[in-house]
Design a protein around this motif. Structure first.
Motif, PDB file in Angstrom:
ATOM      1  N   GLY A  41       0.579  -1.218  -0.050  1.00  0.00           N
ATOM      2  CA  GLY A  41       0.165  -0.015  -0.037  1.00  0.00           C
ATOM      3  C   GLY A  41       1.046   1.074   0.079  1.00  0.00           C
ATOM      4  N   VAL A  42       1.951   1.306   0.752  1.00  0.00           N
ATOM      5  CA  VAL A  42       2.753   2.507   1.045  1.00  0.00           C
ATOM      6  C   VAL A  42       3.270   2.463  -0.469  1.00  0.00           C
ATOM      7  N   GLN A  43       3.891   1.440  -1.034  1.00  0.00           N
ATOM      8  CA  GLN A  43       4.828   1.416  -2.242  1.00  0.00           C
ATOM      9  C   GLN A  43       4.051   2.043  -3.299  1.00  0.00           C
ATOM     10  N   TYR A  44       2.747   1.702  -3.453  1.00  0.00           N
ATOM     11  CA  TYR A  44       1.952   2.130  -4.598  1.00  0.00           C
ATOM     12  C   TYR A  44       1.332   3.754  -4.292  1.00  0.00           C
ATOM     13  N   HIS A  45       1.029   3.983  -3.029  1.00  0.00           N
ATOM     14  CA  HIS A  45       1.033   5.271  -2.426  1.00  0.00           C
ATOM     15  C   HIS A  45       1.853   6.001  -3.270  1.00  0.00           C
ATOM     16  N   MET A  46       3.229   5.746  -2.902  1.00  0.00           N
ATOM     17  CA  MET A  46       4.079   6.815  -3.268  1.00  0.00           C
ATOM     18  C   MET A  46       4.387   6.776  -4.751  1.00  0.00           C
ATOM     19  N   TYR A  47       4.235   5.855  -5.462  1.00  0.00           N
ATOM     20  CA  TYR A  47       4.217   5.773  -6.818  1.00  0.00           C
ATOM     21  C   TYR A  47       3.267   6.803  -7.440  1.00  0.00           C
ATOM     22  N   HIS A  48       2.375   6.652  -7.051  1.00  0.00           N
ATOM     23  CA  HIS A  48       0.983   7.702  -7.624  1.00  0.00           C
ATOM     24  C   HIS A  48       0.978   9.027  -6.858  1.00  0.00           C
ATOM     25  N   ALA A  49       1.704   9.331  -5.955  1.00  0.00           N
ATOM     26  CA  ALA A  49       1.726  10.374  -5.338  1.00  0.00           C
ATOM     27  C   ALA A  49       2.876  11.309  -6.556  1.00  0.00           C
ATOM     28  N   ILE A  50       3.712  10.231  -6.866  1.00  0.00           N
ATOM     29  CA  ILE A  50       4.801  11.097  -7.906  1.00  0.00           C
ATOM     30  C   ILE A  50       3.900  11.145  -9.149  1.00  0.00           C
ATOM     31  N   GLY A  51       3.115  10.372  -9.552  1.00  0.00           N
ATOM     32  CA  GLY A  51       2.291  10.556 -10.756  1.00  0.00           C
ATOM     33  C   GLY A  51       1.570  11.715 -10.800  1.00  0.00           C
ATOM     34  N   LEU A  52       0.948  12.211  -9.440  1.00  0.00           N
ATOM     35  CA  LEU A  52       0.078  13.418  -9.186  1.00  0.00           C
ATOM     36  C   LEU A  52       0.889  14.536  -9.467  1.00  0.00           C
ATOM     37  N   LEU A  53       2.200  14.557  -9.101  1.00  0.00           N
ATOM     38  CA  LEU A  53       3.224  15.485  -9.278  1.00  0.00           C
ATOM     39  C   LEU A  53       3.368  15.746 -10.820  1.00  0.00           C
ATOM     40  N   ALA A  54       3.562  14.511 -11.415  1.00  0.00           N
ATOM     41  CA  ALA A  54       3.747  14.532 -13.197  1.00  0.00           C
ATOM     42  C   ALA A  54       2.708  15.411 -13.675  1.00  0.00           C
ATOM     43  N   VAL A  55       1.174  14.734 -13.356  1.00  0.00           N
ATOM     44  CA  VAL A  55       0.234  15.361 -13.839  1.00  0.00           C
ATOM     45  C   VAL A  55       0.193  16.933 -13.487  1.00  0.00           C
ATOM     46  N   GLY A  56       0.461  17.495 -12.411  1.00  0.00           N
ATOM     47  CA  GLY A  56       0.648  18.794 -11.875  1.00  0.00           C
ATOM     48  C   GLY A  56       1.663  19.416 -12.872  1.00  0.00           C
ATOM     49  N   LEU A  57       2.659  18.994 -13.015  1.00  0.00           N
ATOM     50  CA  LEU A  57       3.751  19.354 -13.893  1.00  0.00           C
ATOM     51  C   LEU A  57       3.496  19.662 -15.408  1.00  0.00           C
ATOM     52  N   LEU A  58       2.779  18.582 -15.750  1.00  0.00           N
ATOM     53  CA  LEU A  58       2.449  18.688 -17.297  1.00  0.00           C
ATOM     54  C   LEU A  58       1.231  19.396 -17.684  1.00  0.00           C
ATOM     55  N   THR A  59       0.535  19.724 -16.613  1.00  0.00           N
ATOM     56  CA  THR A  59      -0.808  20.737 -16.820  1.00  0.00           C
ATOM     57  C   THR A  59      -0.294  21.856 -17.616  1.00  0.00           C
TER      58      THR A  59
END
Length: 123
Positions: A41-59
Protein backbone atom coordinates in the motif's frame (compact mmCIF):
# COMPACT_ATOMS: atom_id res chain seq x y z
CA UNK A 1 -2.77 22.84 -12.14
CA UNK A 2 -1.60 23.67 -8.66
CA UNK A 3 -4.11 21.28 -7.18
CA UNK A 4 -2.33 18.17 -8.49
CA UNK A 5 1.05 19.48 -7.32
CA UNK A 6 -0.41 20.00 -3.85
CA UNK A 7 -2.15 16.60 -3.86
CA UNK A 8 1.03 14.92 -5.08
CA UNK A 9 3.28 16.52 -2.49
CA UNK A 10 0.77 15.95 0.32
CA UNK A 11 0.34 12.30 -0.64
CA UNK A 12 4.11 11.81 -0.87
CA UNK A 13 4.44 13.18 2.66
CA UNK A 14 1.63 10.93 3.90
CA UNK A 15 3.21 7.90 2.18
CA UNK A 16 6.51 8.60 3.95
CA UNK A 17 4.73 8.97 7.30
CA UNK A 18 2.74 5.78 6.81
CA UNK A 19 5.86 3.94 5.68
CA UNK A 20 7.72 5.03 8.80
CA UNK A 21 4.74 4.05 10.94
CA UNK A 22 4.66 0.63 9.29
CA UNK A 23 8.39 0.09 9.77
CA UNK A 24 8.54 1.28 13.37
CA UNK A 25 5.02 1.09 14.76
CA UNK A 26 3.59 -2.03 13.19
CA UNK A 27 6.60 -4.33 13.17
CA UNK A 28 5.90 -7.17 15.56
CA UNK A 29 2.22 -6.21 15.75
CA UNK A 30 1.24 -7.53 12.32
CA UNK A 31 2.00 -10.88 10.78
CA UNK A 32 4.77 -10.89 8.18
CA UNK A 33 2.16 -11.33 5.45
CA UNK A 34 0.05 -8.38 6.65
CA UNK A 35 3.16 -6.22 6.99
CA UNK A 36 3.93 -6.98 3.33
CA UNK A 37 0.37 -6.02 2.38
CA UNK A 38 0.81 -2.74 4.25
CA UNK A 39 4.16 -2.10 2.53
CA UNK A 40 2.54 -2.68 -0.86
CA UNK A 41 0.00 0.00 0.00
CA UNK A 42 2.79 2.43 0.90
CA UNK A 43 4.76 1.60 -2.25
CA UNK A 44 1.85 2.21 -4.61
CA UNK A 45 0.83 5.28 -2.61
CA UNK A 46 4.24 6.83 -3.27
CA UNK A 47 4.32 5.82 -6.95
CA UNK A 48 1.03 7.55 -7.52
CA UNK A 49 1.91 10.59 -5.44
CA UNK A 50 4.76 11.01 -7.92
CA UNK A 51 2.26 10.45 -10.73
CA UNK A 52 0.15 13.29 -9.33
CA UNK A 53 3.22 15.53 -9.33
CA UNK A 54 3.83 14.61 -12.98
CA UNK A 55 0.23 15.50 -13.83
CA UNK A 56 0.62 18.82 -12.04
CA UNK A 57 3.84 19.61 -13.89
CA UNK A 58 2.44 18.58 -17.27
CA UNK A 59 -0.67 20.68 -16.82
CA UNK A 60 1.29 23.78 -17.78
CA UNK A 61 2.68 22.04 -20.87
CA UNK A 62 -0.51 20.37 -22.14
CA UNK A 63 -3.36 22.84 -22.36
CA UNK A 64 -6.99 21.93 -22.69
CA UNK A 65 -6.41 18.28 -21.86
CA UNK A 66 -9.38 16.72 -20.14
CA UNK A 67 -7.50 13.42 -20.21
CA UNK A 68 -4.74 14.89 -18.07
CA UNK A 69 -7.25 16.25 -15.58
CA UNK A 70 -8.94 12.85 -15.31
CA UNK A 71 -5.57 11.09 -15.08
CA UNK A 72 -4.84 13.05 -11.91
CA UNK A 73 -8.22 12.36 -10.35
CA UNK A 74 -8.03 8.65 -11.17
CA UNK A 75 -4.58 8.41 -9.58
CA UNK A 76 -5.90 10.13 -6.47
CA UNK A 77 -8.97 7.87 -6.34
CA UNK A 78 -6.66 4.89 -6.84
CA UNK A 79 -4.58 5.92 -3.84
CA UNK A 80 -7.70 6.05 -1.69
CA UNK A 81 -9.15 2.76 -2.93
CA UNK A 82 -6.01 0.67 -3.51
CA UNK A 83 -3.64 1.87 -0.82
CA UNK A 84 -6.42 2.74 1.61
CA UNK A 85 -7.94 -0.72 1.37
CA UNK A 86 -4.54 -2.35 1.87
CA UNK A 87 -3.86 -0.20 4.94
CA UNK A 88 -7.26 -1.09 6.38
CA UNK A 89 -7.00 -4.77 5.46
CA UNK A 90 -3.56 -5.19 6.98
CA UNK A 91 -4.31 -3.36 10.23
CA UNK A 92 -7.81 -4.71 10.87
CA UNK A 93 -7.59 -8.19 9.37
CA UNK A 94 -11.02 -7.72 7.75
CA UNK A 95 -10.43 -9.72 4.59
CA UNK A 96 -13.58 -8.43 2.87
CA UNK A 97 -11.80 -5.07 2.47
CA UNK A 98 -9.68 -6.74 -0.20
CA UNK A 99 -12.63 -6.56 -2.59
CA UNK A 100 -12.04 -2.79 -2.89
CA UNK A 101 -8.38 -3.08 -3.88
CA UNK A 102 -8.88 -4.07 -7.55
CA UNK A 103 -11.06 -1.02 -8.14
CA UNK A 104 -8.15 1.13 -7.03
CA UNK A 105 -5.84 -0.81 -9.32
CA UNK A 106 -8.15 -0.18 -12.27
CA UNK A 107 -8.21 3.53 -11.39
CA UNK A 108 -4.39 3.54 -11.36
CA UNK A 109 -4.19 1.87 -14.76
CA UNK A 110 -6.82 4.15 -16.28
CA UNK A 111 -4.99 7.19 -14.88
CA UNK A 112 -1.70 6.16 -16.50
CA UNK A 113 -3.43 5.37 -19.80
CA UNK A 114 -5.07 8.80 -19.81
CA UNK A 115 -1.68 10.37 -19.07
CA UNK A 116 -0.29 8.58 -22.14
CA UNK A 117 -3.20 9.80 -24.27
CA UNK A 118 -2.82 13.37 -23.01
CA UNK A 119 0.92 13.37 -23.66
CA UNK A 120 0.51 11.88 -27.13
CA UNK A 121 -2.09 14.47 -28.06
CA UNK A 122 -0.56 17.50 -26.43
CA UNK A 123 3.23 17.33 -26.40
Amino acid sequence: MKLFLILGAANAAVAVMLGAFGAHGLEGKLSERMLEVYKTGVQYHMYHAIGLLAVGLLTGKITGSGQLHWAGWLMFIGIILFSGSLYALSTTGISKLGIITPFGGVAFIAGWVLLIVAAAKGL
